[in-house]
Design a protein around this motif. Structure first.
Motif, PDB file in Angstrom:
ATOM      1  N   ARG A 153       0.827  -1.212   0.000  1.00 62.79           N
ATOM      2  CA  ARG A 153       0.000   0.000   0.000  1.00 62.79           C
ATOM      3  C   ARG A 153       0.860   1.260   0.000  1.00 62.79           C
ATOM      4  NH1 ARG A 153      -3.222  -0.690   4.644  1.00 62.79           N
ATOM      5  NH2 ARG A 153      -4.458  -2.084   3.325  1.00 62.79           N
ATOM      6  N   TYR A 154       1.976   1.207   0.724  1.00 62.11           N
ATOM      7  CA  TYR A 154       2.821   2.390   0.833  1.00 62.11           C
ATOM      8  C   TYR A 154       4.056   2.328  -0.065  1.00 62.11           C
ATOM      9  CZ  TYR A 154      -0.143   3.538   4.760  1.00 62.11           C
ATOM     10  OH  TYR A 154      -1.240   3.834   5.539  1.00 62.11           O
ATOM     11  N   GLY A 155       4.100   1.330  -0.923  1.00 65.32           N
ATOM     12  CA  GLY A 155       5.191   1.250  -1.885  1.00 65.32           C
ATOM     13  C   GLY A 155       6.546   1.039  -1.260  1.00 65.32           C
ATOM     14  N   GLN A 156       6.581   0.331  -0.132  1.00 65.45           N
ATOM     15  CA  GLN A 156       7.850   0.097   0.561  1.00 65.45           C
ATOM     16  C   GLN A 156       8.473  -1.206   0.065  1.00 65.45           C
ATOM     17  OE1 GLN A 156       6.221   0.311   4.482  1.00 65.45           O
ATOM     18  NE2 GLN A 156       6.540   2.522   4.653  1.00 65.45           N
ATOM     19  N   PRO A 157       9.753  -1.170  -0.326  1.00 61.22           N
ATOM     20  CA  PRO A 157      10.369  -2.338  -0.975  1.00 61.22           C
ATOM     21  C   PRO A 157      10.879  -3.415  -0.036  1.00 61.22           C
ATOM     22  CG  PRO A 157      11.919  -0.516  -0.926  1.00 61.22           C
ATOM     23  CD  PRO A 157      10.634   0.010  -0.351  1.00 61.22           C
ATOM     24  N   THR A 158      10.729  -3.234   1.271  1.00 56.53           N
ATOM     25  CA  THR A 158      11.181  -4.258   2.218  1.00 56.53           C
ATOM     26  C   THR A 158      10.574  -5.615   1.852  1.00 56.53           C
ATOM     27  OG1 THR A 158      11.455  -2.671   4.011  1.00 56.53           O
ATOM     28  CG2 THR A 158      11.169  -4.980   4.640  1.00 56.53           C
ATOM     29  N   VAL A 159      11.418  -6.627   1.797  1.00 54.95           N
ATOM     30  CA  VAL A 159      10.990  -7.977   1.446  1.00 54.95           C
ATOM     31  C   VAL A 159      10.736  -8.766   2.729  1.00 54.95           C
ATOM     32  CG1 VAL A 159      11.669 -10.156   0.346  1.00 54.95           C
ATOM     33  CG2 VAL A 159      12.274  -7.966  -0.716  1.00 54.95           C
ATOM     34  N   ILE A 160       9.534  -9.307   2.851  1.00 54.69           N
ATOM     35  CA  ILE A 160       9.241 -10.174   3.991  1.00 54.69           C
ATOM     36  C   ILE A 160       9.838 -11.544   3.714  1.00 54.69           C
ATOM     37  CG2 ILE A 160       7.445 -11.268   5.378  1.00 54.69           C
ATOM     38  CD1 ILE A 160       5.611  -8.930   4.693  1.00 54.69           C
ATOM     39  N   MET A 161      10.640 -12.022   4.672  1.00 56.41           N
ATOM     40  CA  MET A 161      11.276 -13.325   4.566  1.00 56.41           C
ATOM     41  C   MET A 161      10.747 -14.223   5.685  1.00 56.41           C
ATOM     42  SD  MET A 161      15.303 -14.373   5.002  1.00 56.41           S
ATOM     43  CE  MET A 161      15.863 -13.624   3.470  1.00 56.41           C
ATOM     44  N   GLY A 162       9.914 -15.180   5.342  1.00 52.92           N
ATOM     45  CA  GLY A 162       9.414 -16.110   6.344  1.00 52.92           C
ATOM     46  C   GLY A 162      10.561 -16.918   6.925  1.00 52.92           C
ATOM     47  N   ALA A 163      10.700 -16.896   8.247  1.00 56.62           N
ATOM     48  CA  ALA A 163      11.781 -17.619   8.920  1.00 56.62           C
ATOM     49  C   ALA A 163      11.186 -18.590   9.932  1.00 56.62           C
ATOM     50  CB  ALA A 163      12.721 -16.634   9.605  1.00 56.62           C
ATOM     51  N   ALA A 164      12.040 -19.439  10.492  1.00 59.66           N
ATOM     52  CA  ALA A 164      11.580 -20.478  11.418  1.00 59.66           C
ATOM     53  C   ALA A 164      10.432 -21.266  10.777  1.00 59.66           C
ATOM     54  CB  ALA A 164      11.154 -19.875  12.755  1.00 59.66           C
ATOM     55  N   VAL A 165      10.643 -21.650   9.520  1.00 61.51           N
ATOM     56  CA  VAL A 165       9.650 -22.423   8.770  1.00 61.51           C
ATOM     57  C   VAL A 165       9.933 -23.901   9.012  1.00 61.51           C
ATOM     58  CG1 VAL A 165       8.751 -22.947   6.478  1.00 61.51           C
ATOM     59  CG2 VAL A 165       9.460 -20.606   7.047  1.00 61.51           C
ATOM     60  N   LYS A 166       9.023 -24.590   9.669  1.00 65.85           N
ATOM     61  CA  LYS A 166       9.291 -25.944  10.135  1.00 65.85           C
ATOM     62  C   LYS A 166       8.516 -27.029   9.393  1.00 65.85           C
ATOM     63  CE  LYS A 166      12.114 -24.589  13.366  1.00 65.85           C
ATOM     64  NZ  LYS A 166      13.563 -24.892  13.289  1.00 65.85           N
ATOM     65  N   SER A 167       7.725 -26.681   8.410  1.00 65.92           N
ATOM     66  CA  SER A 167       6.963 -27.684   7.680  1.00 65.92           C
ATOM     67  C   SER A 167       6.730 -27.219   6.254  1.00 65.92           C
ATOM     68  CB  SER A 167       5.612 -27.946   8.364  1.00 65.92           C
ATOM     69  OG  SER A 167       4.760 -26.822   8.240  1.00 65.92           O
ATOM     70  N   ALA A 168       6.370 -28.176   5.398  1.00 60.08           N
ATOM     71  CA  ALA A 168       6.039 -27.834   4.020  1.00 60.08           C
ATOM     72  C   ALA A 168       4.789 -26.957   3.973  1.00 60.08           C
ATOM     73  CB  ALA A 168       5.830 -29.107   3.199  1.00 60.08           C
ATOM     74  N   GLU A 169       3.857 -27.172   4.887  1.00 59.72           N
ATOM     75  CA  GLU A 169       2.648 -26.358   4.927  1.00 59.72           C
ATOM     76  C   GLU A 169       2.974 -24.914   5.297  1.00 59.72           C
ATOM     77  OE1 GLU A 169      -0.974 -24.622   4.851  1.00 59.72           O
ATOM     78  OE2 GLU A 169      -0.305 -26.474   3.894  1.00 59.72           O
ATOM     79  N   GLN A 170       3.882 -24.707   6.233  1.00 58.31           N
ATOM     80  CA  GLN A 170       4.289 -23.340   6.570  1.00 58.31           C
ATOM     81  C   GLN A 170       4.999 -22.681   5.394  1.00 58.31           C
ATOM     82  OE1 GLN A 170       6.543 -23.666  10.222  1.00 58.31           O
ATOM     83  NE2 GLN A 170       4.703 -23.779  11.487  1.00 58.31           N
ATOM     84  N   PHE A 171       5.770 -23.448   4.649  1.00 59.63           N
ATOM     85  CA  PHE A 171       6.394 -22.921   3.433  1.00 59.63           C
ATOM     86  C   PHE A 171       5.315 -22.471   2.451  1.00 59.63           C
ATOM     87  CE2 PHE A 171       7.687 -23.878  -0.964  1.00 59.63           C
ATOM     88  CZ  PHE A 171       8.771 -23.027  -1.103  1.00 59.63           C
ATOM     89  N   MET A 172       4.264 -23.269   2.298  1.00 55.41           N
ATOM     90  CA  MET A 172       3.177 -22.913   1.394  1.00 55.41           C
ATOM     91  C   MET A 172       2.381 -21.713   1.909  1.00 55.41           C
ATOM     92  SD  MET A 172       3.539 -24.633  -1.237  1.00 55.41           S
ATOM     93  CE  MET A 172       2.044 -24.005  -1.999  1.00 55.41           C
ATOM     94  N   GLN A 173       2.286 -21.544   3.228  1.00 57.96           N
ATOM     95  CA  GLN A 173       1.656 -20.342   3.778  1.00 57.96           C
ATOM     96  C   GLN A 173       2.405 -19.092   3.314  1.00 57.96           C
ATOM     97  OE1 GLN A 173       1.464 -20.623   8.032  1.00 57.96           O
ATOM     98  NE2 GLN A 173      -0.027 -22.290   8.038  1.00 57.96           N
ATOM     99  N   CYS A 174       3.720 -19.182   3.320  1.00 60.79           N
ATOM    100  CA  CYS A 174       4.535 -18.059   2.849  1.00 60.79           C
ATOM    101  C   CYS A 174       4.260 -17.772   1.371  1.00 60.79           C
ATOM    102  CB  CYS A 174       6.017 -18.364   3.047  1.00 60.79           C
ATOM    103  SG  CYS A 174       6.557 -18.490   4.764  1.00 60.79           S
ATOM    104  N   ALA A 175       4.201 -18.833   0.579  1.00 57.32           N
ATOM    105  CA  ALA A 175       3.959 -18.665  -0.857  1.00 57.32           C
ATOM    106  C   ALA A 175       2.581 -18.080  -1.116  1.00 57.32           C
ATOM    107  CB  ALA A 175       4.121 -20.009  -1.566  1.00 57.32           C
ATOM    108  N   ARG A 176       1.566 -18.594  -0.414  1.00 58.22           N
ATOM    109  CA  ARG A 176       0.201 -18.109  -0.621  1.00 58.22           C
ATOM    110  C   ARG A 176       0.035 -16.659  -0.191  1.00 58.22           C
ATOM    111  NH1 ARG A 176      -1.245 -23.647   0.843  1.00 58.22           N
ATOM    112  NH2 ARG A 176      -1.286 -23.079   3.048  1.00 58.22           N
ATOM    113  N   ALA A 177       0.803 -16.235   0.799  1.00 63.36           N
ATOM    114  CA  ALA A 177       0.710 -14.856   1.279  1.00 63.36           C
ATOM    115  C   ALA A 177       1.359 -13.864   0.314  1.00 63.36           C
ATOM    116  CB  ALA A 177       1.342 -14.730   2.667  1.00 63.36           C
ATOM    117  N   GLY A 178       2.130 -14.381  -0.646  1.00 63.33           N
ATOM    118  CA  GLY A 178       2.754 -13.504  -1.634  1.00 63.33           C
ATOM    119  C   GLY A 178       3.981 -12.771  -1.134  1.00 63.33           C
ATOM    120  N   ILE A 179       4.603 -13.267  -0.052  1.00 62.66           N
ATOM    121  CA  ILE A 179       5.815 -12.603   0.433  1.00 62.66           C
ATOM    122  C   ILE A 179       6.983 -12.935  -0.488  1.00 62.66           C
ATOM    123  CG2 ILE A 179       4.948 -12.601   2.788  1.00 62.66           C
ATOM    124  CD1 ILE A 179       6.918 -14.878   3.410  1.00 62.66           C
TER     125      ILE A 179
END
Length: 225
Positions: A153-179
Motif C-alpha cells: 500500500r505504501y510502496g515500501q520495498p522491504t521484502v518479507i522473509m518467512g523464517a523459522a519455517v518448520k513444515s512444508a505447509e508453513q512454506f506454502m503459507q509463505c507462498a500463498r501470502a505472496g511474500i
C-alpha cells in the motif's frame, strides 16, 4: 518467492545451488556457535559455496557494538547482509546502516508492527518467525498477508522473509501470502522433495503397467543402458 537456506549444512546448500533455486544463506548466533570451526572460516566457506547473499547476525544488544560488528561484516564482503533484532535500539542500528549503504535484515519478528517499522526505515528484509508465532497461538498466515498488504500500500520495498519455517505447509503459507522470500532449515528444505503414500502408489501403478507389457518394457528407447 526466493528460497534461502537457514543452515550451514554444506551438502544441502550445494543441492539447492545445483538445482538453481538458492537465493542466499541465513545464519544466526546459534547456528554459527554450533559449528566446529572458527566463525570466520565458516563464513568464508559459505561465501565460496554459493554466489548469493549471506545473512549474519550481530551478537550484542548495545547499539554501538552492533554498528561496530555490522561494519566489520560489511567490510568482509559486499555479499553479507547484516541481521539485527527488530527491537529497541536495533531499529536505530538498522536505520544508520541503511543510510551508510549496508543492507540489513530485521530479525526476531513476532508482530506486524515490527515489519511496518522496518518498511519505514527501508530495511531490505524483515523475517517473521513463522513457527514460533504459531506456537504462541497467533495466526502467522494472517500476519504475513496483512504485513505484505501494508508494505504494498505504501510502496515500501522491504521484502518479507518467512523464517523459522518448520513444515512444508508453513512454506506454502509463505507462498500463498505472496511474500518475497522464505528461509528454510535443512530438514524443512528436504521436506519439499519428499514423497507421500498417494504419490508412491501412483508411481507404482505406472511401473506395474509398464512391466506388464513386454513391448513397452523391452523398448530400446527406454533402456537403462
Amino acid at each position: 518467492m526466493q528460497i534461502w537456506l537457514d543452515t550451514i549444512d554444506f551438502t544441502t546448500i550445494h543441492h539447492a545451488r545445483q538445482l538453481g533455486v538458492l537465493a542466499g544463506v541465513t545464519t544466526n548466533p546459534s547456528i554459527l556457535a554450533a559449528a566446529e570451526r572458527p566463525v570466520e572460516e565458516v563464513l568464508d566457506a559459505l561465501l565460496d559455496l554459493q554466489p548469493g547473499l549471506l545473512a549474519v547476525q550481530v551478537t550484542s544488544a548495545d547499539p554501538a557494538v552492533q554498528l561496530l560488528q555490522a561494519r566489520r561484516l560489511a567490510a568482509k564482503s559486499g555479499r553479507i547482509i547484516v541481521k539485527v533484532p527488530a527491537v529497541g535500539a536495533g531499529f536505530q542500528t538498522m536505520a544508520t546502516l541503511e543510510r551508510e549503504g549496508i543492507p540489513t535484515l530485521a530479525t526476531a519478528i513476532f508482530e506486524s508492527r515490527q515489519i511496518v517499522l522496518a518498511g519505514q526505515l527501508g530495511v531490505r528484509y524483515a523475517a517473521p518467525y513463522i513457527n514460533r508465532i504459531e506456537q504462541a497461538g497467533r495466526d502467522a498466515a494472517l500476519l504475513l498477508r496483512e504485513s505484505q498488504q501494508i508494505l504494498d500500500r505504501y510502496g515500501q520495498p522491504t521484502v518479507i522473509m518467512g523464517a523459522a519455517v518448520k513444515s512444508a505447509e508453513q512454506f506454502m503459507q509463505c507462498a500463498r501470502a505472496g511474500i518475497g522470500a522464505a528461509t528454510l532449515p535443512a530438514d524443512t528444505y528436504r521436506l519439499l522433495f519428499a514423497s507421500s503414500p498417494e504419490l508412491d502408489a501412483a508411481l507404482q501403478r505406472f511401473d506395474s503397467a509398464w512391466s506388464a507389457n513386454p513391448l513397452a518394457a523391452g523398448s530400446a528407447l527406454f533402456s537403462a543402458t
